[in-house]
Scaffold this motif. Structure first.
Motif, PDB file in Angstrom:
ATOM      1  N   LYS A  92      36.237  89.654  68.223  1.00  0.00           N
ATOM      2  CA  LYS A  92      37.664  89.728  67.923  1.00  0.00           C
ATOM      3  C   LYS A  92      38.121  88.474  67.197  1.00  0.00           C
ATOM      4  O   LYS A  92      37.496  87.421  67.287  1.00  0.00           O
ATOM      5  CB  LYS A  92      38.480  89.929  69.195  1.00  0.00           C
ATOM      6  CG  LYS A  92      38.371  88.827  70.216  1.00  0.00           C
ATOM      7  CD  LYS A  92      39.191  89.168  71.459  1.00  0.00           C
ATOM      8  CE  LYS A  92      39.108  88.080  72.521  1.00  0.00           C
ATOM      9  NZ  LYS A  92      39.899  88.405  73.729  1.00  0.00           N
ATOM     10  N   LYS A  93      39.231  88.610  66.470  1.00  0.00           N
ATOM     11  CA  LYS A  93      39.828  87.478  65.773  1.00  0.00           C
ATOM     12  C   LYS A  93      41.325  87.713  65.621  1.00  0.00           C
ATOM     13  O   LYS A  93      41.797  88.854  65.671  1.00  0.00           O
ATOM     14  CB  LYS A  93      39.189  87.263  64.401  1.00  0.00           C
ATOM     15  CG  LYS A  93      39.496  88.362  63.387  1.00  0.00           C
ATOM     16  CD  LYS A  93      38.989  88.029  61.992  1.00  0.00           C
ATOM     17  CE  LYS A  93      39.825  86.958  61.337  1.00  0.00           C
ATOM     18  NZ  LYS A  93      39.500  86.775  59.898  1.00  0.00           N
ATOM     19  N   SER A  94      42.058  86.627  65.413  1.00  0.00           N
ATOM     20  CA  SER A  94      43.485  86.690  65.166  1.00  0.00           C
ATOM     21  C   SER A  94      43.782  85.970  63.858  1.00  0.00           C
ATOM     22  O   SER A  94      43.147  84.958  63.535  1.00  0.00           O
ATOM     23  CB  SER A  94      44.276  86.038  66.306  1.00  0.00           C
ATOM     24  OG  SER A  94      44.016  86.675  67.534  1.00  0.00           O
ATOM     25  N   PRO A 109      36.638  92.691  59.420  1.00  0.00           N
ATOM     26  CA  PRO A 109      36.331  91.290  59.082  1.00  0.00           C
ATOM     27  C   PRO A 109      35.849  90.494  60.289  1.00  0.00           C
ATOM     28  O   PRO A 109      36.363  89.415  60.603  1.00  0.00           O
ATOM     29  CB  PRO A 109      37.684  90.778  58.560  1.00  0.00           C
ATOM     30  CG  PRO A 109      38.689  91.546  59.355  1.00  0.00           C
ATOM     31  CD  PRO A 109      38.085  92.926  59.537  1.00  0.00           C
ATOM     32  N   LEU A 110      34.846  91.009  60.975  1.00  0.00           N
ATOM     33  CA  LEU A 110      34.327  90.379  62.186  1.00  0.00           C
ATOM     34  C   LEU A 110      32.821  90.240  62.070  1.00  0.00           C
ATOM     35  O   LEU A 110      32.123  91.207  61.744  1.00  0.00           O
ATOM     36  CB  LEU A 110      34.669  91.223  63.421  1.00  0.00           C
ATOM     37  CG  LEU A 110      36.161  91.444  63.701  1.00  0.00           C
ATOM     38  CD1 LEU A 110      36.338  92.481  64.805  1.00  0.00           C
ATOM     39  CD2 LEU A 110      36.837  90.149  64.087  1.00  0.00           C
ATOM     40  N   ASN A 209      48.645  99.172  48.451  1.00  0.00           N
ATOM     41  CA  ASN A 209      48.196  98.516  47.224  1.00  0.00           C
ATOM     42  C   ASN A 209      48.301  96.998  47.266  1.00  0.00           C
ATOM     43  O   ASN A 209      48.202  96.340  46.240  1.00  0.00           O
ATOM     44  CB  ASN A 209      48.963  99.068  46.011  1.00  0.00           C
ATOM     45  CG  ASN A 209      50.475  98.917  46.169  1.00  0.00           C
ATOM     46  OD1 ASN A 209      50.937  98.218  47.072  1.00  0.00           O
ATOM     47  ND2 ASN A 209      51.230  99.566  45.300  1.00  0.00           N
ATOM     48  N   GLN A 210      48.507  96.429  48.453  1.00  0.00           N
ATOM     49  CA  GLN A 210      48.536  94.984  48.576  1.00  0.00           C
ATOM     50  C   GLN A 210      47.943  94.582  49.919  1.00  0.00           C
ATOM     51  O   GLN A 210      47.963  95.352  50.872  1.00  0.00           O
ATOM     52  CB  GLN A 210      49.969  94.460  48.461  1.00  0.00           C
ATOM     53  CG  GLN A 210      50.892  94.929  49.569  1.00  0.00           C
ATOM     54  CD  GLN A 210      52.332  94.460  49.372  1.00  0.00           C
ATOM     55  OE1 GLN A 210      52.780  94.279  48.243  1.00  0.00           O
ATOM     56  NE2 GLN A 210      53.040  94.274  50.463  1.00  0.00           N
ATOM     57  N   SER A 211      47.380  93.361  49.982  1.00  0.00           N
ATOM     58  CA  SER A 211      46.759  92.911  51.225  1.00  0.00           C
ATOM     59  C   SER A 211      47.795  92.764  52.319  1.00  0.00           C
ATOM     60  O   SER A 211      48.982  92.556  52.066  1.00  0.00           O
ATOM     61  CB  SER A 211      46.041  91.574  51.008  1.00  0.00           C
ATOM     62  OG  SER A 211      46.962  90.549  50.707  1.00  0.00           O
ATOM     63  N   LEU A 212      47.352  92.881  53.560  1.00  0.00           N
ATOM     64  CA  LEU A 212      48.231  92.809  54.715  1.00  0.00           C
ATOM     65  C   LEU A 212      47.896  91.576  55.548  1.00  0.00           C
ATOM     66  O   LEU A 212      46.768  91.085  55.524  1.00  0.00           O
ATOM     67  CB  LEU A 212      48.075  94.076  55.566  1.00  0.00           C
ATOM     68  CG  LEU A 212      48.389  95.400  54.861  1.00  0.00           C
ATOM     69  CD1 LEU A 212      48.025  96.584  55.756  1.00  0.00           C
ATOM     70  CD2 LEU A 212      49.854  95.459  54.474  1.00  0.00           C
ATOM     71  N   SER A 213      48.888  91.086  56.295  1.00  0.00           N
ATOM     72  CA  SER A 213      48.681  89.918  57.156  1.00  0.00           C
ATOM     73  C   SER A 213      48.147  90.381  58.503  1.00  0.00           C
ATOM     74  O   SER A 213      48.839  91.072  59.256  1.00  0.00           O
ATOM     75  CB  SER A 213      49.995  89.154  57.344  1.00  0.00           C
ATOM     76  OG  SER A 213      50.437  88.628  56.105  1.00  0.00           O
ATOM     77  N   LEU A 214      46.916  90.002  58.805  1.00  0.00           N
ATOM     78  CA  LEU A 214      46.264  90.450  60.027  1.00  0.00           C
ATOM     79  C   LEU A 214      46.831  89.737  61.246  1.00  0.00           C
ATOM     80  O   LEU A 214      46.970  88.512  61.257  1.00  0.00           O
ATOM     81  CB  LEU A 214      44.759  90.195  59.927  1.00  0.00           C
ATOM     82  CG  LEU A 214      43.897  90.614  61.109  1.00  0.00           C
ATOM     83  CD1 LEU A 214      43.897  92.124  61.258  1.00  0.00           C
ATOM     84  CD2 LEU A 214      42.468  90.101  60.930  1.00  0.00           C
TER      85      LEU A 214
END
Length: 225
Positions: A92-94, A109-110, A209-214
């Motif tokens: 997991k990641k934040s 993305p892990l 169509n744009q990156s998101l803030s994880l």
């Protein structure tokens, strides 16, 4: 003729019961080893050598020098005798960003830097969202994903499991319907049968169509049988 007959009886007795360090093996023992100053040492080998044994018999035992453990072979494959709980893998990641584009799957993305718990004899993390299975069995797979800036409108999404580059299941598939940019999250869980050497990928799809803030990403594997 009598000496030959006695030799046959003696040979039969030797093959029926064998005692090492004792002349009187227990009647229930096929092989009994007795000693107060010596040990029994099973074959010692690396994990790769153990996995390369062709068609091992059920109940075969080796000492795995890679994981420093005795292993026994059963109907599900090689099993460490140190395992007391179901072997698991949790990553997991934040924070960070989440790549997205329409109708495109991306690996979670892990990777090995995000491990929270791992049974190294059962799982190997190869790269982002990609795991190699080391034991035959039934596995429960779960994943979770959330962002804090999902745009307004209707956005299709899914979390998928691929085995050896083939889609085998969707942990979740739905649409996000939001009146304004806001927090969004999803999760899912399924059970699969995997074999030694299977390469499993946990992937996500978000039509945007744009990156998101994880905010948070996680996946877990639990071997249940």
């Amino acid at each position: 003729m009598k000496p030959f007959f006695l030799l046959l009886l003696t040979s039969y007795a030797c093959f029926s019961q064998v005692g090492i360090g004792t002349n009187t093996p227990n009647s229930s023992s096929l092989l009994e080893i007795s000693s107060t100053d010596k040990t029994f040492v099973p074959p010692r080998m690396t994990n790769a050598q153990m996995l390369a044994i062709p068609n091992p018999l059920i109940a075969s035992i080796v000492y795995n020098t890679t994981f420093n453990s005795l292993y026994i072979y059963n109907s599900l494959g090689w099993k460490s005798m140190l395992e007391t709980d179901n072997p698991n893998l949790i990553c997991k990641k934040s924070g960070g960003s989440l790549m997205v584009s329409n109708n495109t799957y991306y690996n979670f993305p892990l990777n090995s830097t995000h491990i929270q718990s791992q049974n190294a004899s059962t799982y190997e993390i190869i790269s982002n969202g990609k795991i190699r299975i080391k034991e035959n069995g039934i596995y429960m797979v779960g994943a979770q994903l959330s962002v804090n800036n999902m745009p307004s409108g209707t956005k299709a999404y899914s979390i998928a499991v691929f085995k050896n580059e083939t889609l085998i299941g969707l942990l979740n598939k739905n649409e996000s319907i939001q009146s304004s940019t806001d927090y969004w999250g999803t999760s899912g869980m399924m059970t699969f049968r995997f074999a030694i050497g299977d390469e499993i990928e946990i992937k996500y799809l978000v039509n945007n169509n744009q990156s998101l803030s994880l905010v948070f990403a996680a996946f877990s594997f639990v071997k249940i049988n």
